[in-house]
Each structure stands twice: as C-alpha cells, then as structure tokens.
Design a protein around this motif. Structure first.
Motif, short mmCIF file in Angstrom:
data_model
loop_
_atom_site.label_atom_id
_atom_site.label_comp_id
_atom_site.label_asym_id
_atom_site.label_seq_id
_atom_site.Cartn_x
_atom_site.Cartn_y
_atom_site.Cartn_z
N THR A 190 0.71 -1.40 0.05
CA THR A 190 0.09 0.11 -0.01
C THR A 190 0.90 1.24 0.13
OG1 THR A 190 -1.62 -1.25 1.44
CG2 THR A 190 -1.69 1.10 1.27
N HIS A 191 0.30 2.13 -0.82
CA HIS A 191 0.98 3.65 -0.99
C HIS A 191 0.28 4.67 -0.12
CE1 HIS A 191 3.97 6.36 -2.82
NE2 HIS A 191 3.24 7.21 -2.12
N TYR A 192 1.25 5.17 1.09
CA TYR A 192 0.36 6.05 1.81
C TYR A 192 0.68 7.53 1.18
CZ TYR A 192 -0.85 2.43 4.82
OH TYR A 192 -1.22 1.13 5.39
N TYR A 193 -0.35 8.28 0.92
CA TYR A 193 -0.03 9.81 0.84
C TYR A 193 0.13 10.63 2.04
CZ TYR A 193 -1.02 14.66 -0.68
OH TYR A 193 -0.96 16.27 -0.87
N GLN A 194 1.42 10.71 2.60
CA GLN A 194 1.71 10.89 3.87
C GLN A 194 1.29 12.67 4.27
OE1 GLN A 194 5.59 9.78 5.49
NE2 GLN A 194 5.77 8.31 3.76
N PRO A 195 1.20 13.34 3.17
CA PRO A 195 0.94 14.74 3.52
C PRO A 195 -0.76 14.84 3.86
CG PRO A 195 2.24 14.73 1.41
CD PRO A 195 1.97 13.42 2.00
N GLY A 196 -1.46 13.73 3.48
CA GLY A 196 -2.86 13.71 3.83
C GLY A 196 -3.03 13.34 5.22
N LYS B 237 -2.55 23.59 -2.11
CA LYS B 237 -2.03 22.58 -1.22
C LYS B 237 -3.10 21.24 -1.46
CE LYS B 237 -0.84 20.95 2.65
NZ LYS B 237 0.78 20.68 3.44
N VAL B 238 -4.33 21.92 -1.43
CA VAL B 238 -5.48 20.76 -1.91
C VAL B 238 -5.05 20.20 -3.24
CG1 VAL B 238 -8.15 20.35 -2.50
CG2 VAL B 238 -7.10 22.04 -0.61
N MET B 239 -4.79 20.81 -4.09
CA MET B 239 -4.47 20.01 -5.69
C MET B 239 -3.10 19.44 -5.48
SD MET B 239 -4.74 22.97 -8.70
CE MET B 239 -3.05 22.56 -8.86
N PHE B 240 -2.32 19.60 -4.54
CA PHE B 240 -0.98 18.79 -4.42
C PHE B 240 -1.38 17.00 -4.28
CE2 PHE B 240 2.73 17.00 -1.92
CZ PHE B 240 3.69 17.49 -2.92
N ARG B 241 -2.49 16.84 -3.71
CA ARG B 241 -2.69 15.51 -3.67
C ARG B 241 -2.87 14.80 -5.11
NH1 ARG B 241 -7.72 12.28 -1.32
NH2 ARG B 241 -8.91 14.12 -2.18
N TRP B 242 -3.81 15.57 -5.84
CA TRP B 242 -4.04 15.22 -7.30
C TRP B 242 -2.64 15.04 -8.12
CZ3 TRP B 242 -3.49 16.78 -12.38
CH2 TRP B 242 -4.38 16.28 -13.22
N MET B 243 -2.08 16.22 -8.01
CA MET B 243 -0.57 16.25 -8.61
C MET B 243 0.22 15.23 -8.31
SD MET B 243 -0.58 19.06 -10.66
CE MET B 243 1.19 19.67 -10.68
#
Ligand SMILES: Cc1cc2nc3c(=O)[nH]c(=O)nc-3n(C[C@H](O)[C@H](O)[C@H](O)COP(=O)(O)OP(=O)(O)OC[C@H]3O[C@@H](n4cnc5c(N)ncnc54)[C@H](O)[C@@H]3O)c2cc1C
Length: 409
Positions: free
Chosen positions: A39-45, A379-385
């Motif tokens: 599993t990959h975790y998006y840590q900034p989230g 910041k919100v868009m960073f997850r999509w990027m």
C-alpha cells in the motif's frame, strides 16, 4: 544486462522507477524495486485526518498502480545491504545483486525513543499524526473532545515536512473555532528550535501567525521524557509542560536496515553528497528522499527535485563520466494556515524563503510568504498532482533548481 536495484517504493523510489523506465534501454538494463508494503500512503494527507477533512481511504492506493507494467517488483523486508559485495539481503533469505543501488527507504516515527511517550496514555491522550494509525486514532478522539490544554510537541529535529506541526496547530485553531469550542481549547506549540520554524525569516512570520491565532509558543524545549501520571512533557533540564492532550511528533529515523548495513549516522540516515546525491562512501550507490542525511527538508517536493538531479548524475556515472548535476537543496512547501487559507514557501540550502509570486514571476498564481486562499487550493491540488504526475515521474511546471525570478529580496 546491468542491474539497478531501488530500495523502497515510497514517493522517491516510485518516482525513480518511472524515470529510469522512461529513459533506459530495456534490453540493457534490468530494474528491480523492493518494498515491504503493498500500500502507498499519501503522507501529506495524514495532516487532515485528525480534523475529519480526509479519512484513511483518501490517502491510500495500491503501490502497483504507480509501477510501469514490466517492473520487477519484490515485496519483502530488506534485511541489509552488503555494499562491498554489491548485493542486498532480504528477510525472505533471497539475495539480490546490483550494479547500481538507489536507497529510498525514507524515515519513520520512532515514539519508543522517548521515555514514557508510549506509556498508559498512548492513543488515549497522547497521539501522533505522522503515522496512519496515530492520525486515525486522533480523529476519533477529537470528535468527542470538549476542550482543555492541547500541546503540540516536536521531539527532535530533523523531521519529515518540518512545517506540518505548525500546520497542525493552525488547523486545530480553525477546527475548534468552527466547532464553537475554541475558547475552551488552549493550544501550545512546543519545539526544540529557537523559533516556529527552521529558517529565521520564515520563522519570524510564522511566529506572528501563531501569536495572531492565540497559539502559545515555547521554543528551545528538548523533551527528555513524558510523565503519564502528571500528564506533562518534561525537558532534560526538568522543566515540565502539562497537557490534557499531547500531539507529539516523535523522533524521525531512517530504517533499521541502514543501521544493520553499517551505512547510517546515529539516526540511521545515510551520509550523502549534498550536491551529487551519491552515497559518501560508495560510487555506485545513490540516496534520495528522506533516507539521506542532507540538510534539505525531508519532503515529497524535495524528493521530486532530487529525482531529476539523480537521473542526470546516474546517466553520467553509468557512462563512466563525472556526475556534474548539482542538487541545490530546493524545497517548496504549501503551509495550510486554517480557515481555507495557506502560505507558500520556496527556498534552498543557501537562500531563505522570500516574498514574491510563484511559479510565474509577477503573476503567481501563488503568493510566497503570504496567506491566501489560492495557496490553500494549491495545497488541496497537491494530492491530485502527487498521484497523477509526481509519482509517475512526469514533469511538473516547477524547476528542480530554485529560481530567483519573481522573488523580492
Ligand atoms: C504528516 C506529514 C505531512 C507531510 N506533508 C508534506 C507536504 O505537504 N509536502 C511534501 O512535499 N511532503 C510532505 N511530507 C513528507 C513526505 O511524505 C515525505 O518526505 C516523502 O514521502 C518521502 O519519500 P521517501 O520515498 O523518501 O520515503 P517514503 O515515501 O516514506 O518511502 C519509503 C519506503 O521504503 C520502504 N521501506 C523502508 N524500509 C524498508 C525495509 N527495511 N524493507 C522494505 N521496505 C522498506 C517503506 O515501506 C516505504 O514504502 C509529509 C509527511 C508527513 C508524515
């Protein structure tokens, strides 16, 4: 076939795998990537989970979604590297030889390093948000909490994303205000640094934000132990700060496999050339991301800038040339400041965060060292990027080297 082995399939390892796959001749190069997790975790989230903005499902995806189809993926714990034999030993007993090694094993929190941190109150009144378990436990706790003294404490530096603890304090201010109980929540930010942040100019500005939001700052506090009975953090010189809820950023360390390989410093970070990204002791081992001992920030954006430099230097070394690409320590961080706003900072080893516009000089749309709604959307868009560009090793409209264009000294 020449062999490249990438250790760790997190942010940096996955990016490097994609970059290598895009440019290297598949008839000449065999690339393997090794990780213990699927599993990959998006840590900034993780930052947003305690406040109910994200849940676990918003920050996880299968690692395989981001690997090129023909990738040689090995799911196993890495036991140790034997650099003198050019091979990696896995916990499964397998032996993986390499011509070139990329170390991307990252960093993780080690709460057991601080006496009492994982005592009776752990995950009852003491939490972290740098792990998925900690962030989710804190979300459950905050739902029911009716107020008291909230202490946010950085145990010691360096930590991943050094702005995340500040963001946590700003978001706590915003969250409890929106819940109508801010007057009952006394927020304290306690850090071993001389001020709010690592860089003096940004530190002064971020310190003012803490003030404005009525968040109390205690600087130069080095926590020695956590007293679960008195509910306080106690410094090495026996000063105590009481809490009702402690949100700790525990000691961050590189992986134990680095220590077992005799390749790390006292925090298991690998001594790395700050310009070329070659391991100090080995001319066929590169190090990237949080696993390095570099003075740059430990951040996904930094790993992204490093990946371009690493690729260029790898191609030079593989052709028998000197590595000449230079990593300048470039870091770029959106700082969530609460109430739908954010701040942006851009800096490198030598240049402090400066005001101005980013990435287009004079235009932006982002503003440096200023609090704006557009920065929050960044910041919100960073997850999509992150999912769609960064992990896939695709180009982003930001240069690897820090640019002075659009900045005011
Ligand atoms: C709360 C929080 C907020 C953050 N916010 C931001 C932000 O806003 N912007 C930003 O740019 N960055 C942010 N970061 C930092 C960012 O997530 C990390 O810097 C980035 O993920 C580092 O990538 P990495 O590949 O070096 O390490 P990781 O992504 O952690 O990957 C390391 C990988 O190595 C594997 N591994 C390690 N040891 C072994 C072993 N022995 N055997 C097998 N596999 C192993 C692990 O399983 C993992 O998959 C944040 C981090 C946190 C925790």
């Amino acid at each position: 076939m020449k062999k490249i082995v990438i250790l760790g399939a997190g942010t940096a390892g996955t990016m490097m795998l994609n970059k290598f796959s895009n440019v290297l001749d598949k008839t000449e190069w065999h690339i393997s990537i090794i990780d213990q997790e699927e599993t990959h975790y998006y840590q900034p989230g993780f930052l947003f989970i305690p406040f109910g903005i994200y849940t676990r499902k918003d920050v996880v995806k299968p690692k395989r979604d981001f690997f090129p189809p023909a990738a040689d993926v090995i799911v196993s714990q890495i036991d140790k590297i034997e650099p003198e034999k050019n091979r990696v030993l896995l916990a499964s007993g397998a032996v993986v030889p390499y011509d070139y090694l990329i170390v991307a094993t990252g960093a993780r929190v080690r709460p057991e390093q601080t006496e009492g941190l994982q005592g009776d109150l752990w995950h009852r009144q003491i939490f972290d948000f740098y792990s998925i378990e900690g962030a989710c436990a804190l979300a459950e706790f905050f739902k029911r909490w009716q107020g008291g003294r909230l202490v946010v404490n950085i145990t010691e530096m360096p930590i991943k994303c050094p702005v995340a603890p500040l963001e946590f304090a700003f978001l706590a201010d915003s969250y409890f205000t929106e819940r109508g109980i801010r007057a009952k929540v006394d927020i304290h930010f306690v850090t071993p640094l001389p001020g709010a942040f690592t860089k003096p100019r940004a530190s002064a500005i971020l310190g003012d934000f803490l003030d404005k939001k009525n968040i109390h700052l205690t600087a130069e506090f080095s926590v020695g132990r956590v007293d679960n009975t008195e509910r306080s953090i106690v410094s090495w010189d026996e000063n105590a700060i009481p809490f009702d809820v402690l949100v700790s950023i525990p000691t961050n360390m590189g992986d134990e496999a680095i220590a077992r390989s005799g390749m790390g410093d006292e925090l298991n970070f690998v001594p790395t050339n700050k310009a070329t990204l070659l391991a100090e002791q080995h001319d066929n081992i590169f190090v990237i991301g949080d696993a390095t001992n570099l003075p740059s920030s430990k951040a996904g954006s930094v790993a992204h800038f490093q990946s371009d430099i690493l690729l260029e230097n790898f191609l030079s070394v593989a052709e028998g040339r000197q590595p000449t690409a230079i990593f300048d320590g470039h870091a770029n961080c959106f700082i969530e400041s609460g109430f739908g706003k954010g701040i942006l900072i851009d800096f490198n080893y030598d240049t402090e965060p400066l005001p101005g516009k980013f990435p287009l000089p004079g235009i932006g749309p982002f503003s440096l060292l200023e609090e704006t709604k557009t920065n929050h959307y960044g910041k919100v868009m960073f997850r999509w990027m992150y999912w769609n560009f960064l992990l896939k090793g695709l180009e982003l409209p930001v240069e690897s080297h820090m640019s002075m264009a659009g900045k005011r000294a």
